[in-house]
Design an enzyme around this catalytic site. Sequence first.
Site, PDB file in Angstrom:
ATOM      1  N   HIS A 171      22.722 -26.440 -31.625  1.00  0.00           N
ATOM      2  CA  HIS A 171      21.630 -27.416 -31.672  1.00  0.00           C
ATOM      3  C   HIS A 171      20.793 -27.379 -30.393  1.00  0.00           C
ATOM      4  CE1 HIS A 171      23.519 -30.301 -28.869  1.00  0.00           C
ATOM      5  NE2 HIS A 171      24.666 -30.073 -29.509  1.00  0.00           N
ATOM      6  N   CYS A 217      29.845 -27.735 -28.440  1.00  0.00           N
ATOM      7  CA  CYS A 217      28.690 -27.239 -29.180  1.00  0.00           C
ATOM      8  C   CYS A 217      28.015 -26.090 -28.434  1.00  0.00           C
ATOM      9  CB  CYS A 217      27.681 -28.358 -29.402  1.00  0.00           C
ATOM     10  SG  CYS A 217      28.245 -29.621 -30.570  1.00  0.00           S
TER      11      CYS A 217
END
Length: 390
Positions: A319, A337
Amino acid sequence: MIDRRTVVRAGVASSAALLAVACSDSGGTTNGGGQDGPAAPARPVAKITAEPAVDTKDVPVRQPITIKVAEGTLTDVKVTNSEGKAVEGAFDAGRTVWTSTEALGYDRTYTYAATANGTDNKQTQLNGTFITVKPAQQVRVTLNPADNAQVGVAMPISVKFTGDVKNKAAVEKALTLETSKPVEGSWGWLSDRQVDFRPKEYWPAGVTITVGARLYGVDLGGGAYPKADVTTKFTIGRNQVVKIHTPDHKMNVYRNGALYKSYPCSNGLDSDIDRNTPNGTFIIMTREPHAVFDNARYGYTNVNKKWACRFSNHGEFIHENQDNAAAIGRTNNSHGCVNLLEADAKDFFDSALIGDPVEVSGSRLGSPVNSDVMDWLVDWPTWKAKSTLQ
């Protein structure tokens, strides 16, 4: 004086009586009909049989109704359900067999009436009822990917149940799969409620896949039965593979085996193994233009990020994190992440398909063991062993 003519008449009378007795059979009836009346008419030679037989209970709903006649031809067959609706069926060429052509309903009483003409030109009939099986539980089945979807080359096929499956072999036997190109693969059970199919290697690009989960009427065990069949037909898109070697601080995207794009990134914090981006082969699971992240353990809630592609239900996403721009391409400091700059995250987001593989290496954290999307986290022999039909 004795009259000799009188004696002669008496003798003649006695002989007539003896003759009458001699012409009678031992059963007391006489040729041409006597006092017991005519013989009973012969019964029709045609014999009708039905499967399921009259008064059968717990009949499987996929078992066809078969009505046959010997020594004759069927002139009419009618089978109706509890509501009086006729069951569809067809005769064979000689009209000696009628077979139903539709599945039956659960817990229904069916009535049939059949008429046939025998080879003796006499008519006979068969009438009766039977009752189908009554499930203790009706289970909903779902199949993914959905119809007409285009997915990545690592996309597994998932069949999920709202109840536990005990007769796993019976389920696998009822699953069908056709591909437009030959593909080696296997079904594997991830839990009592999920069975997946994955190929040995990634799917060939452009292949069309048709799946049938024809499970209605299959005994799942414990009295549970599926509510309905499910099917799907979908295609595999272009071959795109994401490769992340965490110490390199970059995310490489390959198309058809050649490097397509390379993006600087920041991965999970190296010094804390619990925050490492885990090793393994994952898939893009969701694509979310806006995502909200919460992690009470690490003290953040309602963190909004753009262009988020989930690749693990362990909690990892690719992301945008423009707020972490100073670390991107230089150091790993995320909570697991893969952080990209906003423009790069948007560019990758637009290129991604659900089912694209994401291969992570170089981390100290092993693959999640409790994931329900773990099809590529085990080697091929281990995956094949998850099938009940191997």
